[in-house]
Enzyme design. Structure first.
Site, PDB file in Angstrom:
ATOM      1  N   GLU A  30      40.643  41.511  30.776  1.00  0.00           N
ATOM      2  CA  GLU A  30      40.186  40.122  30.804  1.00  0.00           C
ATOM      3  C   GLU A  30      40.091  39.515  32.195  1.00  0.00           C
ATOM      4  O   GLU A  30      39.473  38.468  32.382  1.00  0.00           O
ATOM      5  CB  GLU A  30      41.117  39.253  29.949  1.00  0.00           C
ATOM      6  CG  GLU A  30      41.032  39.589  28.479  1.00  0.00           C
ATOM      7  CD  GLU A  30      42.251  39.103  27.715  1.00  0.00           C
ATOM      8  OE1 GLU A  30      42.125  38.134  26.968  1.00  0.00           O
ATOM      9  OE2 GLU A  30      43.333  39.695  27.862  1.00  0.00           O
ATOM     10  N   LYS A  81      47.563  49.040  34.479  1.00  0.00           N
ATOM     11  CA  LYS A  81      47.822  47.611  34.280  1.00  0.00           C
ATOM     12  C   LYS A  81      46.947  47.024  33.177  1.00  0.00           C
ATOM     13  O   LYS A  81      47.428  46.299  32.324  1.00  0.00           O
ATOM     14  CB  LYS A  81      47.615  46.839  35.578  1.00  0.00           C
ATOM     15  CG  LYS A  81      48.771  46.995  36.562  1.00  0.00           C
ATOM     16  CD  LYS A  81      48.592  46.132  37.774  1.00  0.00           C
ATOM     17  CE  LYS A  81      49.797  46.247  38.706  1.00  0.00           C
ATOM     18  NZ  LYS A  81      49.549  45.524  39.978  1.00  0.00           N
TER      19      LYS A  81
HETATM   20 MO1  MOS Z   1      41.961  38.912  23.960  1.00  0.00          MO
HETATM   21  S1  MOS Z   1      41.107  37.099  24.270  1.00  0.00           S
HETATM   22  O1  MOS Z   1      43.517  39.030  24.425  1.00  0.00           O
HETATM   23  O2  MOS Z   1      41.469  39.561  22.549  1.00  0.00           O
END
Ligand code: MOS
Length: 701
Positions: A666, A662
């Site tokens: 982040e 997945k």
């Molecule tokens: Mo990221 S904030 O998807 O580089």
């Protein structure tokens, strides 16, 4: 399985905890970053930025700068190479941000207006200080408000606004309603390594070494901007000292280095100063969000309304997609989302650490806690009662949804059971103690990419893909994926990344680097093993393209999930909030390397803590400039701020991904701010609906 001579039946590499392959080089100083690489005849450019927030450059006196020792020349709008206008950023709309030095206009404070090129960085900086610039200032508007007259609907790039059921009717029929506003400030990516690029010409080929998250995408954009065929542009990326979103697009450092090399016929390196990284790259926009929740007495949600306004620059489109989880996380009869963009004379806004989801989850998950308070139920139990069977808005099935497991395993580890849900009940001396929790979903998918794998004569395999390692361990993860896909030992893999010339590949962004690149490697390995069966003469190479496989997947809801629990101690006299414990449980698909993924999630939770308590880009309304463009004024969690953090995974597997992945990139940074804000309420009895939860805001309460 194959006749390839030295194929070893190795133990699976995926799932094994390994240190990053370049770790020793990094800690010993041997690893080279974009600004470290030696280049012959290298010249250095120092960027000069506008000191006004909007207006025009009326004069540039270069005489003193040109007379300064070592100065080779100055690039400004009068001599800069002409750029092709209307080049969009790869994911969003027209990108005036890229049109640097094309005319005399100043679009925002910190807008680059010149580049002074010299033999050494010091001489370039000294020359830049001797450049005499005059401006005429025009009125600027940098004041964000959700009801700003210029407010307009955001681009629908992430799908249309949700309009399920009748929100007003369901709110009216609800026994308990929450209707609150939440705000979040501008935040900066804060990568340790500043933006730096070196550009030079090699025959007809424009070459560059840049610190970025997307060598192929940025090479393509650079080629279009400078009107060159992509075959004559090559962008390489070495070690990257973080990007956090700020290096997903073509940055001013690379545009200006390219201009200078075209003008002065020398390789030119442009390194932004820390202040310029703040003022001239990008930031996360301010948001102002209204959340309305309506529920029956038993806690069943009837209505979820989430309307989010965010600021953007007039120079470039962007969508801070705050409302994603309102469409995903909970079942409700009516769900309405709205996204509003407010154009201002500001720095371009762009992706920063979980764009949209981080500020959006603060608002929604704070509101859910407020609903639990008003209902008098356990906020964990409230989340159990509203688990959807299918996508709450889409009606599509979920691929794998382990939100409830994150909640229950996190609660057990944290010791949530037996919590007194009433606020301001626990004290230790003068300190007020509280606990809080929040959860999130995070969109996952894979983007088309290509990989080339070569079976070499010596039995090893060369795996080439235009991936980059932003510091998260992509090199190590991709090597493990390749070893397993080829059924060989770890040592049989040679990995080549970080070069646009390898071919199209997704960026290190959207938490989807490893899923996108891993899929391309698996596809190439599959084809290569087939080709090796007859025992051909080596070397044999195969290149994959995952576009068709990815695009032909069924429409389903694909998300990662997390639950975060926080304990805080609040000093009501000083307003100081100390986070004592953070526990996060994450359903992020199959885990390629538990050591690195745990580290990445822990790092994400530190960022979440920073978002809750510290980070705030402060803009001065009079000058229109950011006043805290450095690490002294822009606070970010440091070691002493970071408490005990326990980040771990629950079993999870993505059925629509060939490896079950997945993407843990982040999600660690999401849900933490709401968990901490909810804990501060539990400690003090006061809600904090504006981030960050600063000392003065706590004391005023
Ligand atoms: Mo990221 S904030 O998807 O580089």
């Amino acid at each position: 399985m194959t006749t390839h001579p030295q194929v070893l039946a190795g133990t699976p590499a995926i799932g094994t905890a390994r240190s990053r392959v370049e770790g020793r080089d990094k800690v010993s100083g041997k690893a080279r970053f974009a600004g470290d690489l030696p280049v012959e005849r290298l010249a250095h450019g120092a960027v000069v930025t506008a000191t006004i927030a909007r207006g025009r450059v009326t004069g540039i006196d270069t005489s003193s700068a040109l007379a300064s020792p070592g100065v080779i020349g100055v690039v400004d709008h009068r001599n800069a190479p002409r750029l092709v206008p209307g080049v969009g950023s790869p994911f969003f709309g027209p990108d005036g941000q890229l049109q640097l030095l094309q005319d005399d206009r100043v679009a925002h404070g910190g807008w680059p207006v010149a580049l002074v090129v010299a033999e050494t960085p010091e001489q370039a900086r000294a020359g830049a200080e001797r450049l005499r610039l005059t401006f005429v200032e025009q009125p600027h508007d940098t004041a964000f408000a959700a009801d700003h007259p210029a407010a307009r609907p955001a681009l629908p790039a992430f799908g249309p606004d949700a309009d399920k059921g009748d929100l007003d009717a369901e709110l009216a029929a609800s026994a308990v309603v929450v209707d609150e506003r939440y705000t979040t400030p501008a935040q900066h990516a804060c990568a340790m390594e500043p933006h730096v690029a070196t550009a030079w010409l090699e025959g007809a080929v424009l070459r560059a070494i840049d610190s970025n998250q997307a060598p192929y995408g940025i090479a393509a954009q650079l080629a279009t901007l400078f009107g060159r065929p992509l075959s004559e542009v090559r962008v390489q990326v070495e070690q990257v000292g973080g990007g956090f979103g700020s290096k997903t697009g073509l940055g001013p450092q690379l545009i200006l280095a390219t201009m200078a090399t075209l003008l002065f016929h020398r390789p030119v390196r442009v390194t932004l100063t820390r202040e310029q990284v703040f003022l001239a790259t990008s930031a996360r926009p301010r948001t102002d969000q209204r959340v309305r929740l309506g529920a029956d007495r038993d806690g069943r949600l009837r209505a979820i309304g989430h309307e989010a306004a965010f600021e953007i620059s007039g120079e470039s489109e962007f969508i801070e997609n705050c409302v994603e989880i309102a469409k995903t996380l909970y079942a409700a009869d009516a769900i309405r989302t709205r996204l509003t963009a407010v154009p201002l004379d500001i720095l371009p806004v762009a992706s920063v650490r979980a764009p949209g989801t981080a500020p959006g989850s603060f608002a929604l998950e704070s509101a859910v806690d407020e609903l639990a308070e008003r209902l008098g139920v356990d906020p964990l139990e409230l989340r159990r009662r509203n688990e959807p069977e299918v996508g709450p808005v889409s009606g599509l099935p979920f691929t794998s949804r382990n939100f409830q497991r994150c909640l229950s395993e996190g609660a057990r580890r944290f010791g949530w059971a037996g919590r007194d849900h009433r606020p301001r009940r626990r004290r230790e001396g003068h300190l007020l103690i509280g606990t809080g929790m929040a959860g999130t979903s995070f969109l996952t998918t894979a983007f088309p990419s290509s990989a080339t794998i070569t079976a070499e004569r010596d039995g090893t395999f060369t795996v080439a893909i235009a991936a980059i390692d932003i510091g998260t361990g992509a090199r190590t993860a991709l090597r493990a994926i390749a070893a397993d896909a080829l059924g060989v030992g770890w040592d049989a893999i040679r990995l080549e990344i970080g070069d646009s010339a390898i071919g199209p590949a997704w960026q290190a962004g959207g938490s989807l680097g490893t899923t996108s690149w891993g899929w391309a490697i698996v596809a190439a390995a599959r084809d290569l093993l087939k080709q090796l069966e007859p025992g051909p003469a080596l070397p044999v190479s195969v290149t994959s393209d995952t576009t068709e496989e990815i695009m032909s997947r069924p429409h389903r809801e694909r998300h990662s999930y997390s639950a975060v629990f926080a304990e805080v101690a609040v000093d009501p006299a000083t307003g100081e909030v100390r986070v004592r414990r953070l526990v996060g449980r994450f359903a992020v698909g199959r885990v390629v390397n538990p050591l690195m993924v745990r580290s990445q999630l822990t790092g994400g939770m530190v960022m979440g803590l920073s978002i809750a308590l510290q980070e705030e880009g402060v803009r001065d309304g009079v000058s229109g400039r950011q006043v805290n463009a450095d690490f002294a004024g822009y606070h970010f969690a440091a070691n002493a701020d970071v408490p005990f953090i326990d980040a771990d995974f629950v079993d999870d597997h993505e059925p629509d991904d060939p490896l079950g992945l997945k993407g843990p990139g982040e999600i660690g940074a999401v849900a933490v701010a709401a968990a901490i804000a909810n804990a501060v309420w539990h400690a003090t009895g006061r809600r904090h609906r504006d981030l960050p939860i600063r000392l003065d805001r706590v004391v005023e309460g």
